[in-house]
Each structure stands twice: as structure tokens, then as C-alpha cells.
Design an enzyme around this catalytic site. Sequence first.
Site, PDB file in Angstrom:
ATOM      1  N   HIS A 111       0.815  -1.227   0.000  1.00  0.00           N
ATOM      2  CA  HIS A 111       0.000   0.000   0.000  1.00  0.00           C
ATOM      3  C   HIS A 111       0.845   1.273   0.000  1.00  0.00           C
ATOM      4  CE1 HIS A 111      -3.642  -2.421   1.758  1.00  0.00           C
ATOM      5  NE2 HIS A 111      -3.495  -2.586   0.462  1.00  0.00           N
ATOM      6  N   CYS A 141       9.519  17.850  -6.796  1.00  0.00           N
ATOM      7  CA  CYS A 141      10.453  16.753  -7.114  1.00  0.00           C
ATOM      8  C   CYS A 141      11.833  17.253  -7.525  1.00  0.00           C
ATOM      9  CB  CYS A 141       9.873  15.910  -8.248  1.00  0.00           C
ATOM     10  SG  CYS A 141       9.933  16.755  -9.842  1.00  0.00           S
TER      11      CYS A 141
HETATM   12  P1  NAD Z   1      -7.091  -2.381  10.523  1.00  0.00           P
HETATM   13  O1  NAD Z   1      -6.880  -1.160  11.370  1.00  0.00           O
HETATM   14  O2  NAD Z   1      -8.313  -2.451   9.690  1.00  0.00           O
HETATM   15  O3  NAD Z   1      -7.060  -3.618  11.516  1.00  0.00           O
HETATM   16  C1  NAD Z   1      -6.071  -3.729  12.494  1.00  0.00           C
HETATM   17  C2  NAD Z   1      -6.293  -5.028  13.240  1.00  0.00           C
HETATM   18  O4  NAD Z   1      -5.219  -5.178  14.154  1.00  0.00           O
HETATM   19  C3  NAD Z   1      -7.592  -5.068  14.046  1.00  0.00           C
HETATM   20  O5  NAD Z   1      -8.291  -6.263  13.746  1.00  0.00           O
HETATM   21  C4  NAD Z   1      -7.113  -5.050  15.499  1.00  0.00           C
HETATM   22  O6  NAD Z   1      -7.913  -5.861  16.364  1.00  0.00           O
HETATM   23  C5  NAD Z   1      -5.729  -5.634  15.384  1.00  0.00           C
HETATM   24  N1  NAD Z   1      -4.810  -5.197  16.442  1.00  0.00           N
HETATM   25  C6  NAD Z   1      -4.806  -4.030  17.132  1.00  0.00           C
HETATM   26  N2  NAD Z   1      -3.786  -4.012  18.009  1.00  0.00           N
HETATM   27  C7  NAD Z   1      -3.133  -5.194  17.864  1.00  0.00           C
HETATM   28  C8  NAD Z   1      -2.004  -5.779  18.494  1.00  0.00           C
HETATM   29  N3  NAD Z   1      -1.320  -5.141  19.452  1.00  0.00           N
HETATM   30  N4  NAD Z   1      -1.607  -7.010  18.099  1.00  0.00           N
HETATM   31  C9  NAD Z   1      -2.295  -7.690  17.129  1.00  0.00           C
HETATM   32  N5  NAD Z   1      -3.378  -7.190  16.505  1.00  0.00           N
HETATM   33  C10 NAD Z   1      -3.779  -5.950  16.860  1.00  0.00           C
HETATM   34  O7  NAD Z   1      -5.788  -2.581   9.668  1.00  0.00           O
HETATM   35  P2  NAD Z   1      -5.490  -3.309   8.267  1.00  0.00           P
HETATM   36  O8  NAD Z   1      -6.239  -4.595   8.196  1.00  0.00           O
HETATM   37  O9  NAD Z   1      -4.010  -3.284   8.149  1.00  0.00           O
HETATM   38  O10 NAD Z   1      -6.094  -2.358   7.152  1.00  0.00           O
HETATM   39  C11 NAD Z   1      -5.815  -1.024   7.291  1.00  0.00           C
HETATM   40  C12 NAD Z   1      -5.389  -0.259   6.088  1.00  0.00           C
HETATM   41  O11 NAD Z   1      -4.953   1.017   6.581  1.00  0.00           O
HETATM   42  C13 NAD Z   1      -4.214  -0.812   5.359  1.00  0.00           C
HETATM   43  O12 NAD Z   1      -4.475  -0.586   4.026  1.00  0.00           O
HETATM   44  C14 NAD Z   1      -3.006   0.039   5.777  1.00  0.00           C
HETATM   45  O13 NAD Z   1      -2.285   0.433   4.623  1.00  0.00           O
HETATM   46  C15 NAD Z   1      -3.578   1.277   6.382  1.00  0.00           C
HETATM   47  N6  NAD Z   1      -2.978   1.659   7.689  1.00  0.00           N
HETATM   48  C16 NAD Z   1      -1.621   1.566   7.893  1.00  0.00           C
HETATM   49  C17 NAD Z   1      -1.081   1.907   9.136  1.00  0.00           C
HETATM   50  C18 NAD Z   1       0.403   1.811   9.336  1.00  0.00           C
HETATM   51  O14 NAD Z   1       1.152   1.948   8.385  1.00  0.00           O
HETATM   52  N7  NAD Z   1       0.879   1.562  10.559  1.00  0.00           N
HETATM   53  C19 NAD Z   1      -1.904   2.330  10.171  1.00  0.00           C
HETATM   54  C20 NAD Z   1      -3.282   2.419   9.917  1.00  0.00           C
HETATM   55  C21 NAD Z   1      -3.798   2.078   8.676  1.00  0.00           C
END
Ligand code: NAD
Length: 232
Positions: A111, A141
Site C-alpha cells: 500500500h 520533485c
Molecule cells: P485495521 O486497522 O483495519 O485492523 C487492524 C487489526 O489489528 C484489528 O483487527 C485489530 O484488532 C488488530 N490489532 C490491534 N492491536 C493489535 C495488536 N497489538 N496485536 C495484534 N493485533 C492488533 O488494519 P489493516 O487490516 O491493516 O487495514 C488497514 C489499512 O490502513 C491498510 O491498508 C493500511 O495500509 C492502512 N494503515 C496503515 C497503518 C500503518 O502503516 N501503521 C496504520 C493504519 C492504517
Amino acid sequence: MDISMKGKKIVILTGAGISAESGVKTFRDNDGLWENHRIEDVATPEAWIKDPMLVWRFYQARRNQLLEVEPNPAHLALADLESKAESLTLITQNVDDLHERGGSESVIHMHGQLRTLRCENTHQTEVRMDKKDLGENFVYCNCCSEPSRMRPDIVWFGEIPMEMDKIYQSVEDCDVFIVIGSSGHVYPAAGLVNLANSNGAHSILVNYELPINGSDFDEVHIGKAGEILNNG
Ligand code: NAD
């Protein structure tokens, strides 16, 4: 969880949950990162056309946050596993750089990434994390003779994820498929477990709660990723 899988081809898919213990907000949890914004207003190509400054500020806040967070024990455990495994492919939905900073050497960011920006004209990417790149103003850029505006190097809703050929090939080919910290809502990532299953892989889930596609996995570990990956 025992992931000392000698001689096995392992593919790991991580989601926002693996960075939660670092203080990076997840996507759909109650205090999710979208705060007062609708996804359509900040994470779509249409939003970038309609109100680029709103989108820019949203992502600049996320980019600045990278300077404040550190990899957690879950990121470190995967880096350790990579160094020992004979074959491990790490795919992440995350746009942060915590896997790399935790020591993982080869990460597929399906992503996109926050630390890079993409020229709107040539689509070339550049790592742009200097102080001057992290303010409120747009960044231009270094690749065009007349510098072009850069956009976040993020796959927005409605856009095609990156490196999908490589991802499908590695998932089709693996013996063990492990998903960590993903709610199973965002496709095509959420469907990769079905591809792995249909090719005979053993599928494992590590998540804080049972996600929408939880029943698709052969083995489920409910809890915090940092604890499960380090405590077995
Ligand atoms: P999501 O937020 O939809 O789901 C996160 C999941 O992680 C939840 O089911 C939650 O219960 C679980 N979770 C929370 N804390 C946890 C822990 N300590 N240990 C294990 N599990 C835990 O995330 P997704 O499915 O990755 O989809 C989100 C989209 O948003 C992706 O496309 C991503 O690119 C983007 N995103 C990225 C970031 C990042 O880069 N850190 C943060 C937020 C969203």
C-alpha cells in the site's frame, strides 16, 4: 507460537495491528487514525484532486509521526525470523517504516510508504524525510527540469496495490502463510489467505480480536502481536 519452520517457505502479511504497540493508530479500532475525516475525503484520488491541501496535511501528520515512534517487539521478532528462515517473504499493508527500522531487510509495501513521495509528472519516488519536507507546504520533485508537485506515495482506495504479481506468486508458492494484525476488510490483502489455503499452505492468524475473515485460518492466536510472537 512456534514459527521455527525449518525448510518451509513462509509468507507473512502484516497490517496496522503490528504497529499498534508502537503507538501508531490502527485503521478501524475505536480511536482509529481517520479521526474526524471520512476515508473518501483523505484517502482517494478524488480527494487529492478536490482538496489536495487537506490530503497533504493528513499525510504530513502521519509522516511526522514516523519520527516519534519506534519498532516494537513484534517488528523485532519478524526481523529475527527473517535472519534465521530459509525462505521468508514479508508483505505489509502498513505505510510506516517500522519493519525496516526493526531490522527486516526485504519488505514489500503493497500500500505504499509514508517516507517516500511520488512525482505527479514522472511517478518517480524519492525518500523525502528532511525537516524541510515535513512542513505544511507541498514538496516538489528533483526529477523534472521544472520541479513538479509530489503526492503521497500511498495506494489510495480505488488504486491498484503495488507488486501484486510478486505477492500472488509468493503466496501461491508458500507452505506457511501468517497474517498479523489485520482486520481483513481491505482487499485484495484480505483475500490472500484464501489463495494460500487453496494451494495447500497452512494458514495462521495473529490478531488482537477475531477479525471478519478469522474462520478462514487453520490456526488462530488471539492477543497482542508483540507478546504472541515473542512468547510462543
Ligand atoms: P485495521 O486497522 O483495519 O485492523 C487492524 C487489526 O489489528 C484489528 O483487527 C485489530 O484488532 C488488530 N490489532 C490491534 N492491536 C493489535 C495488536 N497489538 N496485536 C495484534 N493485533 C492488533 O488494519 P489493516 O487490516 O491493516 O487495514 C488497514 C489499512 O490502513 C491498510 O491498508 C493500511 O495500509 C492502512 N494503515 C496503515 C497503518 C500503518 O502503516 N501503521 C496504520 C493504519 C492504517
